[in-house]
Write a protein that holds these residues in place. Structure first.
Motif: not given
Length: 190
Positions: A61-62, A67-75, A77-80
């Motif tokens: 959980m984070a 998760f509000e910034k697009g790039f960071l959100r995708k990153l 999610i992709n690292i679980n």
């Protein structure tokens, strides 16, 4: 290779020599089935350290703000990682955590919910007790000991799984269950 595996490889290459990481008790992490790794929280670097020292892929959980910034959100999610709204009961995060455990995966939790500035254990939040009581997961306590200073030894100790079978059948509250877990983390820190 998944982004998670690639990130684990890269972070391992950097962190093991930089922080002289010593792992004790890795064999205490069950190889199969749902697992909750519960660790003390002393730094923002704790999630990647638990991630690289665990024998299993760990879902964390984070805080939702990340998760509000697009790039960071995708990153993330992709690292679980998945978001949790802090300071309130977040039903979506609770459901997501239970889904991870029901799928036989590993959930990494920091029972205190925030970093300890002093390094001393704080009061755990009831959420960790909720997951421990509402799943059939093995609960593995973990202690991160030492400063995050270059070339100073950082120890990561995994304890034996806590026997939660008898607690699940009792009327113990999530807060009391969280206190049991925190006590076991404290034993590893002595």
């Amino acid at each position: 290779m998944s982004l998670y595996k690639f990130a684990k490889f890269v972070v391992s290459l950097l962190f093991y020599p930089l922080y002289r990481i010593q792992v004790i008790g890795r064999e205490n992490i069950p190889k199969e089935g749902p697992v909750i790794i519960c660790s003390n929280h002393i730094s923002n670097l704790d999630p990647p350290v638990v991630g690289i020292t665990s024998t299993r892929d760990v879902n964390f959980m984070a805080k939702g703000e990340l998760f509000e910034k697009g790039f960071l959100r995708k990153l993330l999610i992709n690292i679980n990682a998945f978001p949790v709204k802090r300071g309130m009961r977040d039903r979506n995060a609770l459901r997501k955590g239970l889904d991870i455990l029901n799928d036989g995966k590993t959930l990494g939790l920091f029972p205190e919910g925030t970093r300890s500035k002093s390094g001393q254990l704080g009061k755990p939040l009831a959420g960790v007790g909720f997951f421990a009581l509402r799943s059939n997961a093995k609960i593995v306590p973990c202690a991160i000991i030492g400063p995050y200073k270059p070339l100073k030894r950082l120890q990561v100790i995994y304890g034996k799984p806590i026997d939660f079978e008898s607690l699940r059948g009792s009327k113990i509250s999530p807060q009391d269950a969280a206190d049991v877990i925190m006590k076991e983390i404290g034993k590893l820190m002595k």
